[in-house]
Design an enzyme around this catalytic site. Structure first.
Site, short mmCIF file in Angstrom:
data_model
loop_
_atom_site.label_atom_id
_atom_site.label_comp_id
_atom_site.label_asym_id
_atom_site.label_seq_id
_atom_site.Cartn_x
_atom_site.Cartn_y
_atom_site.Cartn_z
N CYS A 130 0.83 -1.22 0.00
CA CYS A 130 0.00 0.00 0.00
C CYS A 130 0.85 1.26 0.00
CB CYS A 130 -0.95 0.00 1.19
SG CYS A 130 -2.30 -1.19 1.05
N HIS A 133 2.21 1.65 -3.51
CA HIS A 133 1.11 1.96 -4.44
C HIS A 133 0.70 3.43 -4.29
CE1 HIS A 133 -2.78 0.91 -6.52
NE2 HIS A 133 -3.16 1.97 -5.85
N GLU A 134 0.46 3.88 -3.06
CA GLU A 134 -0.03 5.24 -2.85
C GLU A 134 1.06 6.28 -3.09
OE1 GLU A 134 -3.07 5.37 -2.96
OE2 GLU A 134 -3.82 3.56 -2.01
N ILE A 135 2.29 5.99 -2.73
CA ILE A 135 3.38 6.94 -3.01
C ILE A 135 3.61 7.04 -4.51
CG2 ILE A 135 5.86 7.39 -2.71
CD1 ILE A 135 5.47 6.33 0.23
N LEU A 138 1.10 9.51 -5.65
CA LEU A 138 1.52 10.89 -5.35
C LEU A 138 2.57 11.38 -6.33
CD1 LEU A 138 1.82 10.77 -1.46
CD2 LEU A 138 -0.09 11.66 -2.82
#
Length: 167
Positions: A130, A133-135, A138
């Site tokens: 996660c 994935h999220e970085i 961004l």
């Protein structure tokens, strides 16, 4: 608290690099709460401010094994293990489709909390996936870009077909 509309693939805003947060105040806390409520409504387990059209470096994770949601402001990966794992991934911006993505099995992440205090966290398994994935999101890297062009094109075709037949 507001449930915000989620930007959908292939919106080009999902490819923009998010700006660092410089002010830690009630507006930031409200943004984190909006991300959380929007993520829960989607539903999802991780979401960024860019998913709701705000180009700021804010991530909210609410993982099944966590006692409470966690907000990461200006997160960055400091270290990634060389060993890899495959996880099923998807996106609130592309609901209904998932694919196996290979990522580092473990990471160390630096971030700020909502008060601006800097922290570091080591993660493995789902939490490590996660974070990556999220970085990526961004940084303007939508998760599909981690797939081979063949797998990416097949997944996009499946998603587009689903959208045509959606009521």
């Amino acid at each position: 608290m507001t449930i915000c509309p989620i930007i959908r693939f292939p919106d080009q805003r999902l490819r923009q690099v998010a700006e660092p947060v410089t002010v830690f105040d009630h507006t930031l806390s409200a943004l984190a709460q909006d991300i959380l409520e929007s993520m829960r409504a989607a539903p999802g387990i991780g979401m960024t401010a860019p998913h709701i059209g705000i180009a700021r470096r804010v991530v909210v994770l609410e993982l099944p094994d966590a006692a409470q949601p966690q907000t990461y402001v200006n997160p960055e990966i400091l270290w990634m293990s060389e060993d890899k794992v495959r996880q099923e991934e998807g996106s609130v911006s592309m609901p209904g489709v998932t694919e196996q993505i290979e990522r580092a099995a473990r990471v160390r992440v630096a971030y700020h909390d909502l008060d601006g205090v800097r922290h570091e966290e080591e993660a493995e398994g789902l939490r490590a996936a996660c974070h990556q994935h999220e970085i990526d999101q961004l940084n303007g890297l939508f998760w599909l870009q981690r797939l081979s062009s063949l797998r990416r094109n097949r997944l996009i075709a499946r998603y587009e077909k689903m959208q045509r037949f959606r009521p």
